[in-house]
Design a protein around this motif. Structure first.
Motif, PDB file in Angstrom:
ATOM      1  N   MET A 154       0.821  -1.200   0.000  1.00  0.00           N
ATOM      2  CA  MET A 154       0.000   0.000   0.000  1.00  0.00           C
ATOM      3  C   MET A 154       0.868   1.269   0.000  1.00  0.00           C
ATOM      4  N   GLU A 155       2.026   1.200   0.689  1.00  0.00           N
ATOM      5  CA  GLU A 155       2.926   2.344   0.683  1.00  0.00           C
ATOM      6  C   GLU A 155       3.372   2.680  -0.735  1.00  0.00           C
ATOM      7  N   GLN A 156       3.634   1.632  -1.545  1.00  0.00           N
ATOM      8  CA  GLN A 156       4.026   1.859  -2.932  1.00  0.00           C
ATOM      9  C   GLN A 156       2.893   2.501  -3.726  1.00  0.00           C
ATOM     10  N   ARG A 157       1.657   2.109  -3.413  1.00  0.00           N
ATOM     11  CA  ARG A 157       0.511   2.702  -4.088  1.00  0.00           C
ATOM     12  C   ARG A 157       0.440   4.208  -3.810  1.00  0.00           C
ATOM     13  N   LEU A 158       0.637   4.600  -2.560  1.00  0.00           N
ATOM     14  CA  LEU A 158       0.590   6.011  -2.197  1.00  0.00           C
ATOM     15  C   LEU A 158       1.747   6.782  -2.835  1.00  0.00           C
ATOM     16  N   GLU A 159       2.931   6.164  -2.861  1.00  0.00           N
ATOM     17  CA  GLU A 159       4.068   6.817  -3.511  1.00  0.00           C
ATOM     18  C   GLU A 159       3.787   7.027  -4.991  1.00  0.00           C
ATOM     19  N   THR A 162     -20.374  15.657  29.942  1.00  0.00           N
ATOM     20  CA  THR A 162     -19.972  15.813  28.547  1.00  0.00           C
ATOM     21  C   THR A 162     -18.610  15.169  28.311  1.00  0.00           C
ATOM     22  N   GLN A 163     -18.522  14.388  27.249  1.00  0.00           N
ATOM     23  CA  GLN A 163     -17.266  13.758  26.870  1.00  0.00           C
ATOM     24  C   GLN A 163     -16.809  14.317  25.522  1.00  0.00           C
ATOM     25  N   GLU A 164     -15.505  14.308  25.310  1.00  0.00           N
ATOM     26  CA  GLU A 164     -14.982  14.775  24.032  1.00  0.00           C
ATOM     27  C   GLU A 164     -15.282  13.744  22.948  1.00  0.00           C
ATOM     28  N   ILE A 165     -15.617  14.250  21.760  1.00  0.00           N
ATOM     29  CA  ILE A 165     -15.840  13.365  20.626  1.00  0.00           C
ATOM     30  C   ILE A 165     -14.887  13.754  19.501  1.00  0.00           C
ATOM     31  N   ASP A 166     -14.580  12.806  18.650  1.00  0.00           N
ATOM     32  CA  ASP A 166     -13.637  13.020  17.554  1.00  0.00           C
ATOM     33  C   ASP A 166     -14.401  12.951  16.241  1.00  0.00           C
ATOM     34  N   LEU A 167     -14.497  14.093  15.555  1.00  0.00           N
ATOM     35  CA  LEU A 167     -15.224  14.148  14.289  1.00  0.00           C
ATOM     36  C   LEU A 167     -14.290  14.069  13.083  1.00  0.00           C
ATOM     37  N   SER A 168     -13.033  13.721  13.331  1.00  0.00           N
ATOM     38  CA  SER A 168     -12.079  13.585  12.239  1.00  0.00           C
ATOM     39  C   SER A 168     -12.366  12.320  11.432  1.00  0.00           C
ATOM     40  N   GLU A 169     -12.152  12.401  10.135  1.00  0.00           N
ATOM     41  CA  GLU A 169     -12.322  11.244   9.255  1.00  0.00           C
ATOM     42  C   GLU A 169     -10.977  10.581   8.943  1.00  0.00           C
ATOM     43  N   GLU A 170      -9.903  11.085   9.573  1.00  0.00           N
ATOM     44  CA  GLU A 170      -8.576  10.547   9.268  1.00  0.00           C
ATOM     45  C   GLU A 170      -8.437   9.115   9.779  1.00  0.00           C
ATOM     46  N   VAL A 171      -7.766   8.266   8.983  1.00  0.00           N
ATOM     47  CA  VAL A 171      -7.536   6.874   9.359  1.00  0.00           C
ATOM     48  C   VAL A 171      -6.054   6.557   9.215  1.00  0.00           C
ATOM     49  N   SER A 172      -5.658   5.462   9.838  1.00  0.00           N
ATOM     50  CA  SER A 172      -4.258   5.050   9.788  1.00  0.00           C
ATOM     51  C   SER A 172      -3.994   4.218   8.537  1.00  0.00           C
ATOM     52  N   LEU A 173      -2.708   4.016   8.267  1.00  0.00           N
ATOM     53  CA  LEU A 173      -2.316   3.170   7.137  1.00  0.00           C
ATOM     54  C   LEU A 173      -2.801   1.744   7.350  1.00  0.00           C
ATOM     55  N   GLU A 174      -2.798   1.302   8.607  1.00  0.00           N
ATOM     56  CA  GLU A 174      -3.278  -0.051   8.908  1.00  0.00           C
ATOM     57  C   GLU A 174      -4.770  -0.193   8.604  1.00  0.00           C
ATOM     58  N   GLN A 175      -5.554   0.834   8.935  1.00  0.00           N
ATOM     59  CA  GLN A 175      -6.982   0.794   8.626  1.00  0.00           C
ATOM     60  C   GLN A 175      -7.220   0.767   7.120  1.00  0.00           C
ATOM     61  N   LYS A 206      -5.094  -0.528   4.909  1.00  0.00           N
ATOM     62  CA  LYS A 206      -4.708  -1.862   4.451  1.00  0.00           C
ATOM     63  C   LYS A 206      -5.805  -2.878   4.723  1.00  0.00           C
ATOM     64  N   LYS A 207      -6.474  -2.729   5.871  1.00  0.00           N
ATOM     65  CA  LYS A 207      -7.544  -3.666   6.235  1.00  0.00           C
ATOM     66  C   LYS A 207      -8.872  -3.338   5.561  1.00  0.00           C
ATOM     67  N   GLN A 208      -8.910  -2.184   4.888  1.00  0.00           N
ATOM     68  CA  GLN A 208     -10.139  -1.755   4.220  1.00  0.00           C
ATOM     69  C   GLN A 208     -11.311  -1.676   5.207  1.00  0.00           C
ATOM     70  N   GLU A 209     -11.058  -1.090   6.362  1.00  0.00           N
ATOM     71  CA  GLU A 209     -12.107  -0.975   7.371  1.00  0.00           C
ATOM     72  C   GLU A 209     -13.247  -0.102   6.832  1.00  0.00           C
ATOM     73  N   PRO A 210     -14.451  -0.611   6.804  1.00  0.00           N
ATOM     74  CA  PRO A 210     -15.575   0.160   6.240  1.00  0.00           C
ATOM     75  C   PRO A 210     -15.901   1.385   7.080  1.00  0.00           C
ATOM     76  N   HIS A 211     -16.480   2.373   6.437  1.00  0.00           N
ATOM     77  CA  HIS A 211     -16.876   3.588   7.151  1.00  0.00           C
ATOM     78  C   HIS A 211     -17.986   3.238   8.144  1.00  0.00           C
ATOM     79  N   PRO A 212     -17.863   3.680   9.403  1.00  0.00           N
ATOM     80  CA  PRO A 212     -18.865   3.310  10.412  1.00  0.00           C
ATOM     81  C   PRO A 212     -20.269   3.824  10.113  1.00  0.00           C
TER      82      PRO A 212
END
Length: 418
Positions: free
Chosen positions: A1-6, A247-260, A262-268
């Motif tokens: 996958m790293e080669q794909r991004l490069e 109140t708890q903090e929530i994360d509205l970022s859509e950023e994912v890791s390289l591992e996610q 590679k695993k093709q984790e579907p959007h929640p």
């Protein structure tokens, strides 16, 4: 996958002539794609090589921010900061070149699948259509060029359906045929005037879609959710609960890791809202109200529940309606399983700024009189609306009006001015 991004980075560097640029930042995010699939996006920020960057959070003028689909390599977004490019960028110095470039890069047939919404000098906007009729949710393309015709902005969003995806028919609606619906949608509302710190009362039309046979109506939606359950339920409870929901903090970022990636984790947000999840949401909402609004039994209506950025989100509104154009609402962000309220947005604090505003003048005109004044200004625009259950587009009419009638004087004014 790293080669794909490069490989994608090299592709972009060559395509936009970024030889005097340096790839300064990169990240991956995911979103729900136009075909209800998980789309992984590779975002790159290319800095001019001679730029002086002191603030890590800011991009210098001329920075190229470019996004591509990881799997297809298709461009999604391009912006040169400040409208300035130091690259040997793409030159599109007439509309024919703009259209050809769009078709090559996106696969969209500009002549058949879009309507040109804007052709201002150096700016081109296109809107999705079927058989010459606009579609919703909308597909949009926008391009901006600098004075030399070099591309400095591009974005594509949404679907551009083919004619075969629609139940094509002739538009049969007229404003006269749907007068009953017009009267239902024509509302006496009070608009705040910030400069004068007062309210103005006016008759205005609430936008709505209606099927081509005139028998059904569909709500006008600016934002579409992939998973949404309508409720329309008044919430009641017999006793309060001690304490408050922290109140708890929530994360509205859509950023994912390289591992996610590679695993093709579907959007929640593509995960269906099962009945069990909705039941847990019901209990969590009531618990929240019993603690934070103990005296409000029967005062809140649960409108809907959906998924958003991986959270379950419930929308509530006050049962008792006023004529104010802004109604008090609660938006609750819950855990992924719907069992716990994490944080919330209450528009009540925003509405408090209007408490000292002078009341609107007493209405002197009736709804019927307002209709007579507005009937020639009504718009009923044919629109192909996506049916989420079938995946096909059905012909509807979008009922709208750009004007309103001041209820105390009968004056017709642009709705945008209120």
């Amino acid at each position: 996958m790293e080669q794909r991004l490069e490989g994608l980075a090299e592709q972009v560097k060559e395509q936009f002539g970024l030889r005097d640029y340096t790839l300064a930042r990169e990240h991956i995010h995911r979103r729900v794609g136009p075909n209800r699939e998980t789309q992984f996006i590779y975002s790159m920020e290319w800095f001019p090589s001679d730029s002086d960057q002191d603030d890590e959070d800011l991009n210098p003028e001329g920075t190229a921010s470019i996004e591509v689909d990881v799997h297809t390599g298709q461009l999604q977004h391009v912006i040169f900061v400040g409208g300035v490019t130091h690259a040997e960028s793409i030159v599109l110095d007439d509309e024919a070149k703009v259209r050809r470039w769009i078709e090559t890069e996106t696969g969209v047939n500009v002549a058949e699948q879009t309507e040109q919404a804007s052709g201002e000098i150096r700016t081109y906007q296109y809107h999705s259509m079927i058989d010459g009729i606009r579609t919703t949710p909308a597909g949009t393309i926008e391009i901006r060029l600098d004075e030399a015709g070099r591309l400095v902005f591009f974005t594509i969003h949404g679907r551009f359906p083919q004619k075969e995806e629609a139940d094509v028919e002739s538009f049969a609606l007229t404003t006269e045929k749907v007068k009953e619906i017009v009267m239902e949608q024509l509302q006496l509302l009070e608009f705040p005037v910030m400069e004068k710190e007062c309210f103005v009362s006016a008759f205005a039309l609430e936008e709505i879609y209606m099927t081509n046979d005139g028998r059904e109506t569909l709500p006008f939606q600016l934002f579409w959710s992939e998973q949404r359950v309508e409720r329309d339920e008044i919430l009641t409870y017999s006793s309060p609960l001690r304490g408050t929901v922290e109140t708890q903090e929530i994360d509205l970022s859509e950023e994912v890791s390289l591992e996610q990636l590679k695993k093709q984790e579907p959007h929640p947000d593509l995960e269906p809202l099962e009945p069990g999840t909705v039941d847990r949401v019901d209990k969590a909402i009531v618990r929240f109200l019993r603690m934070n609004h103990p005296e409000d039994s029967g005062k809140w209506r649960w409108k809907n529940v959906c998924r958003d950025h991986g959270y379950v989100v419930a929308e509530l509104e006050e049962v008792e309606k006023t004529r104010a154009v802004f109604q008090r609402k609660l938006k609750l962000f819950l855990s992924k399983d719907g069992g716990e309220v994490l944080t919330h947005i209450d528009t009540g604090a925003f509405l408090e700024m209007f408490d000292a505003f002078e009341a609107a003048d007493t209405a002197q005109y009736t709804k019927t009189e307002a209709y007579e004044l507005l009937k020639d200004k009504l718009k009923l625009r044919p629109t192909y609306v996506l049916d989420r259950t079938t995946g096909r587009y059905c012909l509807c009419g979008l009922l709208d009006c750009d004007d309103a009638v001041l209820s105390h004087s009968g004056e017709i004014v642009p709705l945008a001015d209120l």
